[in-house]
Structures are given as C-alpha cells and as structure tokens.
Design an enzyme around this catalytic site. Structure first.
Site, PDB file in Angstrom:
ATOM      1  N   SER A 159       0.828  -1.203   0.000  1.00 56.18           N
ATOM      2  CA  SER A 159       0.000   0.000   0.000  1.00 56.18           C
ATOM      3  C   SER A 159       0.868   1.261   0.000  1.00 56.18           C
ATOM      4  CB  SER A 159      -0.975  -0.031   1.183  1.00 56.18           C
ATOM      5  OG  SER A 159      -1.941   0.978   1.086  1.00 56.18           O
ATOM      6  N   ASP A 319      -2.419   6.298  -3.427  1.00 55.00           N
ATOM      7  CA  ASP A 319      -1.200   5.650  -2.959  1.00 55.00           C
ATOM      8  C   ASP A 319      -0.756   4.619  -3.981  1.00 55.00           C
ATOM      9  OD1 ASP A 319      -3.298   3.924  -2.506  1.00 55.00           O
ATOM     10  OD2 ASP A 319      -2.504   3.162  -0.623  1.00 55.00           O
ATOM     11  N   GLU A 407     -11.078   6.287   8.422  1.00 53.32           N
ATOM     12  CA  GLU A 407     -10.384   7.555   8.573  1.00 53.32           C
ATOM     13  C   GLU A 407      -9.028   7.598   7.883  1.00 53.32           C
ATOM     14  OE1 GLU A 407      -7.424   7.699  10.580  1.00 53.32           O
ATOM     15  OE2 GLU A 407      -7.556   5.534  10.825  1.00 53.32           O
TER      16      GLU A 407
END
Length: 560
Positions: A159, A319, A407
């Site tokens: 990631s 990302d 979040e």
C-alpha cells in the site's frame, strides 16, 4: 508528535533505497521463524515488511503462496485467481515467486495481459465480475463443492508503505480483504512451512519453470474492464459536461496508466501531473516523520500536488496500489479524510443516489463523529465497525451498506443501481466521486464539508502514538467496560464505554470512550510497541488536548 524538519521537502538522493541491494536481500536473506518480526504476520491488509529486516523475503512468499494454494484446495476454489502488483521494488520478485508456486499447483492464474501494474480495486472488481450471479458466502469447513468455479485473488502491495517494504494480501471470492479466520489459517500454515525441516518445508514447495509460467498464466485486461465499467458507479457524463479541470498525482503508483485511460475514454479535462514510476519513489516529498511514504492523506507527502491546487478545480491523489484517495481543492487544500467521507456520504445519501431506505452507512469506530451526525440527519442506519475494511465486505456484497469508509482515506460504495462494485478500498472511485459531487452540486467537497460544519459543528480530530510495552498492548486488547471506573472525560459525563463495535458487536481490540462533545479510542499497534490513540472534540482544539491528555492517562492506568 513533532514533524521531522524535512517533512514536505523533496527527497534527497542519499536517502533513497538501494534497489539492487533490496532485491538481493529478498533472495539471499533467510528469515528466522523463531524471531517474531521475521514470521508471516497478516495485519488488516496482508503480510508486510522489508527484505532488509528479514520480514519480506522469498521464503515468506513461497510459504504464503503454498498456504493459499492449500486453502483454495480445502475450500474447493478452482476458478481463476487474479493477481496484481503495485510499483514497489519488492512487488516484482514477489509476484514472480508467487507465480512459480501457483502454476506448479495448476492454478488458473490471470495476470495483466499488458504486464501493467494493477491497482487493488481493479483486482477486487475483476473478482466481483467473475463471480457475478454466484453464491460467494464463505463455505464452512471442508465444504469443497460450494467453492467450485469461484474466482479469488492476490495483490502484491504494501500500500502506502516506504519503498523498501513489500506486501502480499489474499482476497477470497467476495473480492475484499480476507477475514481473520482466513488469514489466521494462511498465516499459521505459512509459518509451519517456514519452521519445518527439509522434505516438508519451504525448500520442498513445488515451483514452476519459466516456460511453464509463460505457457500457463493467462492474460486479463484489468485496465480495460475496470475503466469501461466506471460509468456504472460514477456519473462520468456529469463530470465531462461540467468541464472541470482535474489534476491527478498517482504518486508513482499502479493507477498511473488508469488515470490517463479514464481521461481519454470519458473525454475529461484531466492532467496527470506526475507519470513517473520509480521504485525508489525519488520524486516524493518526505512524510511527517522524515520517511518516504506514498500517503495521499498526508499534507507532507502530498506537498507537490498541494502546490498545484490553483491550477485545477479538483486535484486528486492515490497511494501505490490506489486503495486510498486524496482530494485537494483550491480553497481547502488537502481535505482531511474524515472531512471528505462526511461530504461524500451527505452527497450520496442526500440525493446523489436513489438507493433504498434500508441501505446503511458504514464507518470504522475511529472515524469522525461528524459522520454520525450526518447519517442521523439523513435518517439512515449507521454501521460502526472495528478498524479494517473487511468489516464492510458482506454489507457491500448484499447491498445493505451503500458506502463504507475509514479515517485512513479508504472507501468504496455501491454502483448507481445499488449493486456491488468493489469490496476492497477503491481510491479511484472515491477521487472520481469528488469530481462528480463538484460537477453536480456546483461546489467542491471542501465547500460541501464547510456547509456541514455550519449545521453540525466543526470537530477537531487527532491521532497520536503513545509508547506501550508488549504487556500493555496485550492488556489494552483485553479490556472490558468494567475496567474503566472514571465517570467523566475532559469535563463531560461519559455516555458510553465500548470494547465491542456497535455495528456488529465485534471486538475492537481496544477501548472507545464517548461523551456528548467528544470521544477517544485506543488500540494496540500490530507492528510497533505503541498504542494508537484517536480523539475528536466538538468543542475545539483546547478541549481536544484535554481529551488526549486524559485518554493517555486512562490508558496507562488500565493497562498497568
């Protein structure tokens, strides 16, 4: 924590990873399974680590892939296995190792037909499409017949992690991150293989030849299938018709070819401001702690795109595997992920989609309570779950959750007709939703969030990492509400003490304490000796500081 003085500054050549040395370490370093940090460990998004530290090496990938093959055989999954990789240096050799094992087991492997990098959401989308019309409810122990013909997948990615890290995750037939019962089985089997002597361990895992891989791995057009289907989840015509000027920074990640294709196919005024792919990620700016990290929710990592914000009506980032989103507007700059989630939910459920009244909203328990207020005002059902996108998968599959968000800038949502799109985080559609919202309402997500604060208040939100020993971390994970004897928090009466999530009664692995004006949550890190403490106040920064101060004291008192 104070930011590193280099935060937001361009990376310097002397700080870049030595890719050649990293690749040698992948093959040459032999992990010691007696060392906890060198064992296979599946967190919320697969196994991750650096080859330099003996945490992500060839032996790990051999063992994990063999374990996945055994798990598939146990469940009867014999449909195609879709495999994708991102742009981290370790993703290439790890994919190669995985293919050797998969082909040796005669798995029907589907890799990108153009040898492109593949975003996580494109793999999830491919699995969902392949299994359309099939029962993808996880079969029980030993239930092989139910699994026949079902597709699943592997994504080779850490990631947003730094350039020397590698990552490897398994997505079962529901297309989302594997649940803990699945990852625990794979993890335990992989570690057993790492520990085993010759003849039954890693050295004896079957591996296919180059010729067999070239012959047996079939191509799949991940990009074409994903991009062509986007109009089913996003109003692409509205974006085109608005004439929005859109800027995109893929941050050197797997979405780089996707954004160019999206702009071309749908006739958008879209500029990819950085199309470089470099495994050192030397074009990045340092993150808050002085590390190179491709985090589109970080103002430091996104400093380059933020500087360009006046050139575009909306600027977007992803990302390395495109499962996270970043939204920049001329006035608001980079939106806090909580702010964008709130604005997106208000838009989708406030008229942006005609989903049934029974369709709910999913959020993780450390996401902003602004979402709670928005959802309540909309008259919708809120599903608050522990940290981890896997908790939204079942609801997205059956359509009972229209939007799931966390979040850390991860989200996905249903197609416009209310059916499932992806069940893993999808930073591309989240970014495109920011464009749709702007096109159809005439104000960008930053302005939309500002309107929400006028109605519901302007919360202050922060996360810190507090030092915690392994014993304290274990104690934090075992807490019950009875362990908290305080009756107030930062001057307000405590209204709830949670160790299980309200939305599904799953253990949260920590603690959340709620008042009428704020809350804090604490949970142990899975990889570091810290407790992650989140807090939010609807009474401003000073009150938030008191919340965090008392939260840390409370965590210390109940874990010692």
């Amino acid at each position: 924590m104070a930011n590193d003085p280099r935060a937001g500054q361009p990376a310097k050549p002397g700080d870049l990873v030595d890719v050649a040395a990293l690749l040698r370490a992948y093959h040459d370093v032999k992990p010691d399974p007696s060392e906890p940090t060198q064992r296979v460990a599946f967190g919320t998004s697969g196994h991750r680590g650096s080859a330099f530290r003996g945490a992500f090496n060839e032996a790990h990938i051999l063992a994990v892939t063999e374990a996945i093959c055994r798990y598939r055989a146990m469940k009867g999954y014999d449909g195609p296995l879709f495999i994708g990789r991102d742009t981290h240096a370790l993703s290439e050799p790890a994919t190669r190792t995985a293919l050797e094992v998969l082909v040796a087991h005669e798995v029907d492997v589907r890799a990108d037909s153009a040898d492109r990098f593949t975003p996580t959401p494109a793999v999830s989308h491919a699995i969902i499409v392949a299994n359309r019309g099939r029962d993808i409810t996880p079969p029980g122990d030993g239930a092989t017949a139910a699994g026949r013909g079902l597709a699943d997948g592997i994504v080779v990615t850490p990631s947003h992690n730094p350039p020397d890290d590698g990552g490897f995750k398994y997505n079962p037939p529901n297309g989302g991150p594997a649940d803990t019962d699945v990852t625990a089985w794979i993890q335990d089997e992989a570690n057993r293989l790492l520990e085993a002597p010759t003849r039954v361990g890693v050295a004896d895992i079957p591996r296919a030849t180059d010729e067999a891989i070239r012959r047996d791995v079939r191509g799949h057009d991940f990009l074409g299938g994903y991009v062509a289907d986007l109009a089913s989840v996003i109003d692409m015509e509205a974006i085109k018709g608005s004439g929005l000027r859109i800027g995109v920074d893929p941050m050197g990640g797997a979405s780089v070819d996707y954004w160019a294709a999206i702009g071309d196919r749908y006739g958008l005024d879209l500029t990819v401001v950085n199309d470089r792919v470099d495994p050192t990620f030397g074009f990045m700016t340092y993150d808050w702690d002085g590390k190179i990290r491709m985090d589109p929710s970080s103002p430091s990592a996104m400093a380059g795109l933020i500087k360009l914000r006046d050139r575009f009506d909306v600027a977007l980032g992803n990302d390395a595997d495109a499962d996270r989103h970043g939204v920049v507007t001329p006035k608001a700059g980079l939106l806090n992920p909580n702010h964008f989630l709130s604005a997106a939910i208000a838009y989708l459920f406030g008229g942006g989609r005609e989903w049934g009244s029974n369709v709910g909203v999913g959020k993780t328990l450390v996401s902003s309570s602004m979402i709670d207020r928005v959802v309540a005002d909309l008259g919708r059902r809120l599903v608050e779950v522990p940290v981890g996108f896997k908790w939204f998968v079942a609801g997205l599959v059956d359509g009972s959750i229209g939007f799931g968000g966390e979040e850390s800038a991860g989200a996905s949502f249903l197609r416009r007709d209310g059916s499932v799109w992806t069940t893993d985080k999808d930073g591309i559609i989240a970014d495109l939703l920011a464009c749709e919202l702007t096109a159809r309402t005439g104000r960008d997500p930053g302005a939309a969030y500002a309107e929400l604060t006028e109605r519901f208040g302007a919360p202050a939100y922060r996360r810190i990492d507090a030092p915690a020993s392994p014993e304290q971390k274990a104690a934090l994970g075992r807490l019950s509400p009875a362990d908290v004897t305080a009756s107030t928090l930062a001057g307000d009466p405590i209204t709830a003490i949670l160790t299980r999530a309200p939305g599904n009664d799953a253990p949260i692995g920590g603690l959340k304490v709620v008042t009428a004006n704020g809350w804090f949550a604490a949970r142990p890190s899975g990889t570091e000796n810290v407790a992650k403490v989140y807090a939010e106040s609807f009474r401003g920064e000073e009150h938030l500081g008191k919340l965090l101060e008392e939260a840390q004291a409370l965590v210390t008192s109940v874990t010692t």
